[in-house]
Design a protein around this motif. Structure first.
Motif, PDB file in Angstrom:
ATOM      1  N   LYS A  34       0.826  -1.211   0.000  1.00  0.00           N
ATOM      2  CA  LYS A  34       0.000   0.000   0.000  1.00  0.00           C
ATOM      3  C   LYS A  34       0.861   1.262   0.000  1.00  0.00           C
ATOM      4  O   LYS A  34       0.531   2.236  -0.672  1.00  0.00           O
ATOM      5  N   THR A  38       0.860   4.123  -2.899  1.00  0.00           N
ATOM      6  CA  THR A  38       0.628   5.534  -2.583  1.00  0.00           C
ATOM      7  C   THR A  38       1.781   6.397  -3.067  1.00  0.00           C
ATOM      8  O   THR A  38       1.566   7.474  -3.655  1.00  0.00           O
ATOM      9  N   SER A  62      -9.267   4.558  -4.654  1.00  0.00           N
ATOM     10  CA  SER A  62      -8.839   3.190  -4.363  1.00  0.00           C
ATOM     11  C   SER A  62      -9.566   2.209  -5.278  1.00  0.00           C
ATOM     12  O   SER A  62     -10.761   2.334  -5.528  1.00  0.00           O
TER      13      SER A  62
END
Length: 153
Positions: A34, A38, A62
């Motif tokens: 994750k 990002t 997302s």
């Protein structure tokens, strides 16, 4: 004596690795994925801002949250059916195995099948309850979402 200590240590090492190290490693890996995602999106956004390009807001949303309420409820219904049927199958297998001559001495195995089947049936029932209560509670939101999707097309 030292051999006994080493044997006990190695016997304790496997459960510790499975119960402690493996979950920590999984959580760490998911966090890293994750974080990398990002960072990659932030880098793309910064390059787009430097070039003066228009930024698409949908790109940064997302991917997981893209399911509609109806899709999430249907996924719960599917999980409820699968776990419930697996529980029924395990209890049926336990009843069948209980009457076989080879399994009459192995009561622990039959009890394990009953416990696992009962647990799966309980999970399936709870998912059915969540599905039906969610369907009732979220009916207005589902209608609004469906209306929004049809208007957007």
């Amino acid at each position: 004596m030292i051999d006994n200590v080493i044997a006990e240590f190695t016997e304790a090492l496997v459960p510790i690795c499975i119960c402690v190290v493996l979950p920590v490693l999984i959580v760490w890996l998911v966090g890293r994925v994750k974080q990398n995602e990002t960072n990659r999106k932030a880098e793309i956004m910064l390059k787009a801002l430097d070039n003066g390009a228009k930024i698409d807001a949908d790109f940064f949303r997302s991917q997981r949250g893209g399911h509609t309420i109806k899709e999430r409820l249907l996924n719960r219904l599917t999980r409820a059916c699968v776990t419930g049927l697996m529980g029924v199958a395990l209890i049926s297998a336990a009843i069948f195995l209980q009457h076989l001559p080879d399994w009459t001495d192995n009561i622990e195995g039959v009890v394990f099948f009953y416990l696992l089947g009962g647990t799966l049936i309980a999970v399936g029932i709870s998912l059915f309850i969540v599905y039906f209560s969610g369907k009732k509670m979220l009916s207005k939101e589902m209608e609004a979402e469906e209306k929004q999707l049809t208007e957007g097309r």
